[in-house]
Design a protein around this motif. Sequence first.
Motif, PDB file in Angstrom:
ATOM      1  N   GLY A  61       0.814  -1.217   0.000  1.00  0.00           N
ATOM      2  CA  GLY A  61       0.000   0.000   0.000  1.00  0.00           C
ATOM      3  C   GLY A  61       0.845   1.263   0.000  1.00  0.00           C
ATOM      4  N   VAL A  62       1.916   1.282   0.779  1.00  0.00           N
ATOM      5  CA  VAL A  62       2.808   2.456   0.821  1.00  0.00           C
ATOM      6  C   VAL A  62       3.491   2.638  -0.530  1.00  0.00           C
ATOM      7  CG1 VAL A  62       4.959   3.325   1.822  1.00  0.00           C
ATOM      8  CG2 VAL A  62       3.161   2.431   3.308  1.00  0.00           C
ATOM      9  N   VAL A  63       3.979   1.557  -1.140  1.00  0.00           N
ATOM     10  CA  VAL A  63       4.638   1.644  -2.447  1.00  0.00           C
ATOM     11  C   VAL A  63       3.653   2.143  -3.507  1.00  0.00           C
ATOM     12  CG1 VAL A  63       5.690   0.267  -4.292  1.00  0.00           C
ATOM     13  CG2 VAL A  63       6.411  -0.058  -1.920  1.00  0.00           C
ATOM     14  N   ALA A  64       2.448   1.615  -3.510  1.00  0.00           N
ATOM     15  CA  ALA A  64       1.443   2.060  -4.487  1.00  0.00           C
ATOM     16  C   ALA A  64       1.103   3.528  -4.275  1.00  0.00           C
ATOM     17  CB  ALA A  64       0.189   1.193  -4.380  1.00  0.00           C
ATOM     18  N   SER A  65       0.952   3.958  -3.027  1.00  0.00           N
ATOM     19  CA  SER A  65       0.644   5.358  -2.741  1.00  0.00           C
ATOM     20  C   SER A  65       1.798   6.269  -3.146  1.00  0.00           C
ATOM     21  CB  SER A  65       0.343   5.543  -1.252  1.00  0.00           C
ATOM     22  OG  SER A  65      -0.788   4.809  -0.882  1.00  0.00           O
ATOM     23  N   ALA A  66       3.007   5.877  -2.807  1.00  0.00           N
ATOM     24  CA  ALA A  66       4.182   6.693  -3.145  1.00  0.00           C
ATOM     25  C   ALA A  66       4.352   6.794  -4.652  1.00  0.00           C
ATOM     26  CB  ALA A  66       5.431   6.100  -2.494  1.00  0.00           C
ATOM     27  N   SER A  67       4.143   5.705  -5.362  1.00  0.00           N
ATOM     28  CA  SER A  67       4.276   5.768  -6.826  1.00  0.00           C
ATOM     29  C   SER A  67       3.198   6.661  -7.427  1.00  0.00           C
ATOM     30  CB  SER A  67       4.233   4.368  -7.438  1.00  0.00           C
ATOM     31  OG  SER A  67       2.971   3.782  -7.230  1.00  0.00           O
ATOM     32  N   GLY A  68       2.009   6.653  -6.848  1.00  0.00           N
ATOM     33  CA  GLY A  68       0.954   7.557  -7.318  1.00  0.00           C
ATOM     34  C   GLY A  68       1.316   9.008  -7.090  1.00  0.00           C
ATOM     35  N   VAL A  69       1.932   9.307  -5.958  1.00  0.00           N
ATOM     36  CA  VAL A  69       2.359  10.675  -5.658  1.00  0.00           C
ATOM     37  C   VAL A  69       3.460  11.099  -6.633  1.00  0.00           C
ATOM     38  CG1 VAL A  69       3.550  12.113  -3.947  1.00  0.00           C
ATOM     39  CG2 VAL A  69       1.646  10.645  -3.246  1.00  0.00           C
ATOM     40  N   VAL A  70       4.431  10.224  -6.892  1.00  0.00           N
ATOM     41  CA  VAL A  70       5.524  10.541  -7.817  1.00  0.00           C
ATOM     42  C   VAL A  70       4.979  10.789  -9.222  1.00  0.00           C
ATOM     43  CG1 VAL A  70       7.574   9.572  -8.954  1.00  0.00           C
ATOM     44  CG2 VAL A  70       7.296   9.357  -6.483  1.00  0.00           C
TER      45      VAL A  70
END
Length: 125
Positions: free
Chosen positions: A110-119
Amino acid sequence: VIARDDIVRAAARLRPGAAITQATLQTHEDFHWYGHHRTRVLPVWRLEFDDAARSWLYIDPASGQVAGSNDRNARLCRWLFNAAHSLDLPWLIQYRPAWDLVVWFLSVIGVVASASGVVIGWRRL
């Protein structure tokens, strides 16, 4: 301990107009009778009724008290909410380190998916 026939006879009065289709002495937890956040009486009689809601009553054989109940909607909610959101599947709860690992793993995803969405969003600005 109260005899099976006495429990079945008394429990039949709790759901007038519905017949008991099955009476099972449950000696271990299952997908619907488990103690994740509360203690559960074991052994317990699970009585299944043929009413419109497909009710189940759990009766403590030592006291004769109703220990719990559920119906078709409660069982569906158990799978749609508790199993999906709390991951309270019996095989994970019984082996608590496995539950912790699964929760950590899904949290990292979930953190990786959220961070990639932010990037991706930041780059498009």
